[in-house]
Scaffold this motif. Structure first.
Motif, PDB file in Angstrom:
ATOM      1  N   PRO A  88      41.784  33.369  44.529  1.00  0.00           N
ATOM      2  CA  PRO A  88      40.550  33.452  43.738  1.00  0.00           C
ATOM      3  C   PRO A  88      40.467  34.683  42.848  1.00  0.00           C
ATOM      4  CG  PRO A  88      40.125  34.064  46.007  1.00  0.00           C
ATOM      5  CD  PRO A  88      41.530  33.580  45.968  1.00  0.00           C
ATOM      6  N   SER A  89      41.147  35.773  43.239  1.00  0.00           N
ATOM      7  CA  SER A  89      41.017  37.008  42.474  1.00  0.00           C
ATOM      8  C   SER A  89      42.182  37.941  42.774  1.00  0.00           C
ATOM      9  CB  SER A  89      39.693  37.716  42.810  1.00  0.00           C
ATOM     10  OG  SER A  89      39.665  38.074  44.185  1.00  0.00           O
ATOM     11  N   VAL A  90      42.277  38.974  41.961  1.00  0.00           N
ATOM     12  CA  VAL A  90      43.255  40.039  42.177  1.00  0.00           C
ATOM     13  C   VAL A  90      42.487  41.351  42.188  1.00  0.00           C
ATOM     14  CG1 VAL A  90      45.272  41.257  41.289  1.00  0.00           C
ATOM     15  CG2 VAL A  90      45.117  38.778  41.045  1.00  0.00           C
ATOM     16  N   LYS A  91      42.749  42.177  43.167  1.00  0.00           N
ATOM     17  CA  LYS A  91      42.053  43.461  43.267  1.00  0.00           C
ATOM     18  C   LYS A  91      43.042  44.608  43.208  1.00  0.00           C
ATOM     19  CE  LYS A  91      38.215  44.514  45.230  1.00  0.00           C
ATOM     20  NZ  LYS A  91      37.043  44.997  46.009  1.00  0.00           N
ATOM     21  N   TYR A  92      42.641  45.664  42.520  1.00  0.00           N
ATOM     22  CA  TYR A  92      43.421  46.894  42.427  1.00  0.00           C
ATOM     23  C   TYR A  92      42.575  48.043  42.952  1.00  0.00           C
ATOM     24  CZ  TYR A  92      45.438  51.099  40.268  1.00  0.00           C
ATOM     25  OH  TYR A  92      45.952  52.345  40.038  1.00  0.00           O
ATOM     26  N   GLN A  93      43.178  48.892  43.799  1.00  0.00           N
ATOM     27  CA  GLN A  93      42.482  50.066  44.310  1.00  0.00           C
ATOM     28  C   GLN A  93      43.377  51.295  44.200  1.00  0.00           C
ATOM     29  OE1 GLN A  93      41.259  48.855  48.344  1.00  0.00           O
ATOM     30  NE2 GLN A  93      39.186  48.537  47.564  1.00  0.00           N
ATOM     31  N   LEU A 114      38.291  49.861  51.852  1.00  0.00           N
ATOM     32  CA  LEU A 114      39.678  49.843  51.395  1.00  0.00           C
ATOM     33  C   LEU A 114      40.421  48.661  52.011  1.00  0.00           C
ATOM     34  CD1 LEU A 114      40.779  53.595  51.649  1.00  0.00           C
ATOM     35  CD2 LEU A 114      39.877  52.385  49.660  1.00  0.00           C
ATOM     36  N   GLY A 115      41.371  48.109  51.258  1.00  0.00           N
ATOM     37  CA  GLY A 115      42.256  47.095  51.808  1.00  0.00           C
ATOM     38  C   GLY A 115      41.713  45.685  51.760  1.00  0.00           C
ATOM     39  N   MET A 116      42.394  44.804  52.478  1.00  0.00           N
ATOM     40  CA  MET A 116      42.147  43.365  52.403  1.00  0.00           C
ATOM     41  C   MET A 116      40.725  42.951  52.763  1.00  0.00           C
ATOM     42  SD  MET A 116      44.069  41.053  51.274  1.00  0.00           S
ATOM     43  CE  MET A 116      45.730  40.753  50.700  1.00  0.00           C
ATOM     44  N   LYS A 117      40.073  43.668  53.667  1.00  0.00           N
ATOM     45  CA  LYS A 117      38.709  43.278  54.029  1.00  0.00           C
ATOM     46  C   LYS A 117      37.750  43.391  52.853  1.00  0.00           C
ATOM     47  CE  LYS A 117      39.001  44.266  58.978  1.00  0.00           C
ATOM     48  NZ  LYS A 117      38.459  45.046  60.119  1.00  0.00           N
ATOM     49  N   SER A 118      38.116  44.180  51.860  1.00  0.00           N
ATOM     50  CA  SER A 118      37.256  44.336  50.683  1.00  0.00           C
ATOM     51  C   SER A 118      37.733  43.500  49.503  1.00  0.00           C
ATOM     52  CB  SER A 118      37.220  45.809  50.258  1.00  0.00           C
ATOM     53  OG  SER A 118      38.481  46.214  49.742  1.00  0.00           O
ATOM     54  N   ALA A 119      38.836  42.752  49.693  1.00  0.00           N
ATOM     55  CA  ALA A 119      39.476  42.075  48.564  1.00  0.00           C
ATOM     56  C   ALA A 119      38.617  40.993  47.933  1.00  0.00           C
ATOM     57  CB  ALA A 119      40.818  41.482  49.008  1.00  0.00           C
ATOM     58  N   ASN A 120      37.739  40.372  48.711  1.00  0.00           N
ATOM     59  CA  ASN A 120      36.929  39.273  48.180  1.00  0.00           C
ATOM     60  C   ASN A 120      35.622  39.732  47.528  1.00  0.00           C
ATOM     61  OD1 ASN A 120      38.475  36.847  48.822  1.00  0.00           O
ATOM     62  ND2 ASN A 120      38.136  37.401  50.961  1.00  0.00           N
ATOM     63  N   TYR A 121      35.379  41.033  47.553  1.00  0.00           N
ATOM     64  CA  TYR A 121      34.141  41.542  46.969  1.00  0.00           C
ATOM     65  C   TYR A 121      34.388  41.985  45.530  1.00  0.00           C
ATOM     66  CZ  TYR A 121      32.449  41.549  51.761  1.00  0.00           C
ATOM     67  OH  TYR A 121      32.085  41.164  53.032  1.00  0.00           O
ATOM     68  N   SER A 125      38.326  44.404  40.404  1.00  0.00           N
ATOM     69  CA  SER A 125      38.541  43.034  40.855  1.00  0.00           C
ATOM     70  C   SER A 125      38.413  42.090  39.656  1.00  0.00           C
ATOM     71  CB  SER A 125      37.509  42.660  41.926  1.00  0.00           C
ATOM     72  OG  SER A 125      37.700  41.334  42.363  1.00  0.00           O
ATOM     73  N   GLN A 126      39.416  41.239  39.486  1.00  0.00           N
ATOM     74  CA  GLN A 126      39.409  40.287  38.387  1.00  0.00           C
ATOM     75  C   GLN A 126      39.575  38.868  38.910  1.00  0.00           C
ATOM     76  OE1 GLN A 126      39.040  40.894  34.816  1.00  0.00           O
ATOM     77  NE2 GLN A 126      38.135  42.661  35.872  1.00  0.00           N
ATOM     78  N   THR A 127      38.691  37.979  38.467  1.00  0.00           N
ATOM     79  CA  THR A 127      38.715  36.579  38.893  1.00  0.00           C
ATOM     80  C   THR A 127      39.914  35.855  38.286  1.00  0.00           C
ATOM     81  OG1 THR A 127      36.310  36.556  39.052  1.00  0.00           O
ATOM     82  CG2 THR A 127      37.426  34.422  38.959  1.00  0.00           C
ATOM     83  N   VAL A 128      40.538  34.987  39.091  1.00  0.00           N
ATOM     84  CA  VAL A 128      41.638  34.156  38.600  1.00  0.00           C
ATOM     85  C   VAL A 128      41.049  32.868  38.030  1.00  0.00           C
ATOM     86  CG1 VAL A 128      43.675  32.831  39.257  1.00  0.00           C
ATOM     87  CG2 VAL A 128      43.307  35.106  40.218  1.00  0.00           C
ATOM     88  N   ASN A 129      41.244  32.645  36.735  1.00  0.00           N
ATOM     89  CA  ASN A 129      40.726  31.456  36.060  1.00  0.00           C
ATOM     90  C   ASN A 129      41.853  30.465  35.797  1.00  0.00           C
ATOM     91  OD1 ASN A 129      38.071  32.577  35.839  1.00  0.00           O
ATOM     92  ND2 ASN A 129      38.800  33.816  34.110  1.00  0.00           N
ATOM     93  N   ASN A 130      41.579  29.189  36.074  1.00  0.00           N
ATOM     94  CA  ASN A 130      42.546  28.116  35.823  1.00  0.00           C
ATOM     95  C   ASN A 130      43.898  28.382  36.480  1.00  0.00           C
ATOM     96  OD1 ASN A 130      40.682  26.724  34.126  1.00  0.00           O
ATOM     97  ND2 ASN A 130      41.223  28.110  32.448  1.00  0.00           N
ATOM     98  N   GLY A 180      48.529  35.626  36.691  1.00  0.00           N
ATOM     99  CA  GLY A 180      49.082  36.638  35.801  1.00  0.00           C
ATOM    100  C   GLY A 180      48.059  37.175  34.820  1.00  0.00           C
ATOM    101  N   ASP A 181      47.125  36.319  34.395  1.00  0.00           N
ATOM    102  CA  ASP A 181      46.084  36.784  33.469  1.00  0.00           C
ATOM    103  C   ASP A 181      45.190  37.830  34.117  1.00  0.00           C
ATOM    104  OD1 ASP A 181      47.092  35.095  31.602  1.00  0.00           O
ATOM    105  OD2 ASP A 181      45.472  33.619  31.692  1.00  0.00           O
ATOM    106  N   ALA A 182      44.927  37.658  35.426  1.00  0.00           N
ATOM    107  CA  ALA A 182      44.098  38.637  36.136  1.00  0.00           C
ATOM    108  C   ALA A 182      44.813  39.986  36.187  1.00  0.00           C
ATOM    109  CB  ALA A 182      43.789  38.136  37.553  1.00  0.00           C
ATOM    110  N   PHE A 183      46.111  39.970  36.422  1.00  0.00           N
ATOM    111  CA  PHE A 183      46.881  41.215  36.394  1.00  0.00           C
ATOM    112  C   PHE A 183      46.819  41.852  35.004  1.00  0.00           C
ATOM    113  CE2 PHE A 183      48.878  39.788  40.312  1.00  0.00           C
ATOM    114  CZ  PHE A 183      49.167  40.977  40.961  1.00  0.00           C
ATOM    115  N   SER A 184      46.951  41.024  33.978  1.00  0.00           N
ATOM    116  CA  SER A 184      46.936  41.547  32.609  1.00  0.00           C
ATOM    117  C   SER A 184      45.623  42.234  32.278  1.00  0.00           C
ATOM    118  CB  SER A 184      47.205  40.410  31.616  1.00  0.00           C
ATOM    119  OG  SER A 184      48.499  39.870  31.801  1.00  0.00           O
ATOM    120  N   ARG A 185      44.520  41.658  32.748  1.00  0.00           N
ATOM    121  CA  ARG A 185      43.216  42.265  32.486  1.00  0.00           C
ATOM    122  C   ARG A 185      43.081  43.607  33.208  1.00  0.00           C
ATOM    123  NH1 ARG A 185      41.599  36.880  33.294  1.00  0.00           N
ATOM    124  NH2 ARG A 185      40.684  37.338  35.331  1.00  0.00           N
TER     125      ARG A 185
END
Length: 292
Positions: free
Chosen positions: A21-26, A175-182, A226-231, A235-240
């Protein structure tokens, strides 16, 4: 490069429809600039590691020619909630371990020899059964059980130029995976504006406990994107993320997190048992250092 590696690892982990659903960077920083080198007169150096689950681990190295004492009763981790947790835990735990030793004895007889001896089934039966052996076996063994007592040491000593891992790891909320969906957008903020701040205090002595000093290190979450993955275009989420933070890969400590629908347990899929015990859905790089 990081994006390509993560996508490849994720794709190889499931035979169904992968859902990300998303990609998160911390990125995590200290309240001071990270040093380029350790001074020659440094006594203690601490290296801080944070894994994909947001768990903090500390490695302490003695840079002196003396025996260093770490007083765990006066060493703490201050969590983002403000709670102070000591490295020393007076609780004594007991666990039971066991070992099994065994031996096997057996007797066997070839079925081809039996058919030949009793004239059963003619030549074909003897030929088919010639390579088949049946037998009986018995097993005997012993099981040894012992209780192991685990207790913290109030004082830990490190030999000259040696190092140890501090006795406890601490899970850092935020921090980490527990926060990945927020969802979040926190980009290169200062410590005061960070949503996640924590610290450690390590109390040490290099004169056999006559005097003690403290190494206090403060950390904060500087970027949380955190960037939502669309369609289904991960890779687009990483690019953003890279567009928002071009220096994402040069932080001293950072991680990419990809929440997904891969089950990390054994499941029965139409009689096939599939175990996903090693799901590579994160990338963690770097560590933080402090010294005194």
């Amino acid at each position: 490069m990081t994006c390509a590696v993560l996508l490849l690892l994720l794709t190889g982990c499931t035979s169904g429809k992968l859902y990300v659903p998303s990609v998160k960077y911390q990125a995590v920083r200290t309240d001071f600039a990270q040093p380029d080198k350790i001074p020659d007169d440094a006594k203690i150096v601490a290296t801080f590691f944070i894994n994909e689950d947001g768990v903090l681990r500390v490695v302490v190295k003695n840079f002196t020619d003396e025996v260093m004492m770490i007083d765990q009763t006066k060493s703490f981790c201050i969590l983002p909630s403000g709670m102070s947790v000591s490295y020393f835990d007076p609780t004594v735990t007991v666990s039971t371990t066991g070992t099994m030793s065994s031996s096997t004895s057996s007797s066997a007889m070839n079925l081809g020899a039996i058919t030949s001896a009793f004239g059963l089934g003619g030549t074909l039966a003897g030929t088919l059964l010639n390579g088949v052996t049946v037998g009986s076996s018995s097993m005997g063994g012993t099981y040894n059980q012992s209780a192991v007592t685990v207790a913290d040491q109030p004082i830990v000593r490190i030999g000259p130029h040696g190092q140890i891992v501090m006795s406890k790891d601490f899970a850092i909320d935020g921090l980490g995976m527990k926060s990945a969906n927020y969802p979040s957008t926190q980009l290169d903020v200062k410590e005061a504006a960070s949503s996640c701040k924590f610290s450690t205090c390590i109390t040490f002595s290099v004169d056999d406990g006559n005097t003690f000093d403290k190494l206090v290190t403060k950390f904060y979450l500087s970027s949380d994107i955190s960037q939502t993955v669309n369609n289904k275009k991960v890779g687009d989420a990483f690019s953003r993320i890279y567009s928002m933070k071009p220096d994402a890969l040069v932080e001293n400590m950072y991680m990419f997190l990809l929440p997904n629908n891969i089950e990390k347990e054994t499941t029965d899929m139409m009689g096939d048992y599939l175990t996903h015990s090693h799901v590579f859905d994160s990338y963690v790089n770097g560590a933080l250092i402090d010294y005194k």
